[in-house]
Design a protein around this motif. Structure first.
Motif, PDB file in Angstrom:
ATOM      1  N   ALA A  23       0.828  -1.210   0.000  1.00  0.00           N
ATOM      2  CA  ALA A  23       0.000   0.000   0.000  1.00  0.00           C
ATOM      3  C   ALA A  23       0.863   1.262   0.000  1.00  0.00           C
ATOM      4  N   TYR A  24       1.914   1.288   0.846  1.00  0.00           N
ATOM      5  CA  TYR A  24       2.759   2.484   0.877  1.00  0.00           C
ATOM      6  C   TYR A  24       3.634   2.575  -0.366  1.00  0.00           C
ATOM      7  N   GLN A  25       4.206   1.468  -0.786  1.00  0.00           N
ATOM      8  CA  GLN A  25       5.059   1.494  -1.973  1.00  0.00           C
ATOM      9  C   GLN A  25       4.281   1.948  -3.208  1.00  0.00           C
ATOM     10  N   ALA A  26       2.978   1.654  -3.254  1.00  0.00           N
ATOM     11  CA  ALA A  26       2.157   2.068  -4.392  1.00  0.00           C
ATOM     12  C   ALA A  26       2.012   3.584  -4.478  1.00  0.00           C
TER      13      ALA A  26
ATOM     14  N   LEU B  58       4.204   5.824  -2.869  1.00  0.00           N
ATOM     15  CA  LEU B  58       5.491   6.487  -2.657  1.00  0.00           C
ATOM     16  C   LEU B  58       5.947   7.343  -3.845  1.00  0.00           C
ATOM     17  N   PRO B  59       5.833   6.896  -5.080  1.00  0.00           N
ATOM     18  CA  PRO B  59       6.265   7.739  -6.201  1.00  0.00           C
ATOM     19  C   PRO B  59       5.499   9.061  -6.316  1.00  0.00           C
ATOM     20  N   LEU B  60       4.292   9.117  -5.764  1.00  0.00           N
ATOM     21  CA  LEU B  60       3.550  10.376  -5.785  1.00  0.00           C
ATOM     22  C   LEU B  60       4.316  11.467  -5.038  1.00  0.00           C
ATOM     23  N   ARG B  61       5.077  11.074  -4.016  1.00  0.00           N
ATOM     24  CA  ARG B  61       5.914  12.026  -3.280  1.00  0.00           C
ATOM     25  C   ARG B  61       7.294  12.132  -3.894  1.00  0.00           C
ATOM     26  N   THR B  62       7.953  11.007  -4.108  1.00  0.00           N
ATOM     27  CA  THR B  62       9.356  11.051  -4.533  1.00  0.00           C
ATOM     28  C   THR B  62       9.540  11.644  -5.919  1.00  0.00           C
ATOM     29  N   ASP B  63       8.517  11.585  -6.764  1.00  0.00           N
ATOM     30  CA  ASP B  63       8.621  12.193  -8.092  1.00  0.00           C
ATOM     31  C   ASP B  63       8.543  13.721  -8.041  1.00  0.00           C
ATOM     32  N   HIS B  64       8.134  14.273  -6.882  1.00  0.00           N
ATOM     33  CA  HIS B  64       7.892  15.716  -6.814  1.00  0.00           C
ATOM     34  C   HIS B  64       8.559  16.427  -5.644  1.00  0.00           C
ATOM     35  N   MET B  65       9.170  15.682  -4.723  1.00  0.00           N
ATOM     36  CA  MET B  65       9.793  16.293  -3.547  1.00  0.00           C
ATOM     37  C   MET B  65      11.139  15.658  -3.273  1.00  0.00           C
TER      38      MET B  65
END
Length: 115
Positions: A73-76, A78-85
């Motif tokens: 659930a978290y890994q799914a 995670l890219p929403l944050r790491t791609d932008h911050m």
């Protein structure tokens, strides 16, 4: 022993991915007993440069903290944050309620041996 996930993040601009990440976070924490302790607050910098902000999440123990971060659930999301911050995330175990830094200093002195 309580454990913590601590993130030092440097948000650039708010966007739909970041908002979705924030909206979804709590549901990834719930199965692991995680709860926000610090989120969305301005930091008061006392020493050195410190761009960005802090997010701090408490867990019942380090095993739950690790399991949350590794969860599907978290890994799914995670890219929403790491791609932008930009940022760093660490897991750390807390100290017991009776912790006394003097005992730690004494143990460090003893381990260092005579001077």
């Amino acid at each position: 022993m309580t454990a913590y996930a601590i993130a030092h993040i440097r948000p650039e601009t708010m966007n739909e991915d970041i908002l979705t990440y924030i909206e979804t976070m709590q549901s990834t924490l719930d199965p692991f007993g995680g709860s926000f302790l610090v989120h969305g607050k301005e930091v008061e910098v006392l020493e050195g440069p410190f761009p960005g902000t802090i997010v701090m999440i408490g867990f019942p123990d380090i095993e739950n903290a690790r399991a949350w971060y590794a969860s599907d659930a978290y890994q799914a999301i995670l890219p929403l944050r790491t791609d932008h911050m930009a940022g760093e995330v660490v897991l750390v175990e807390g100290v017991p309620a009776d912790y006394d830094a003097r005992r730690t200093a004494a143990a460090l002195r003893e381990a260092a041996g005579p001077r």
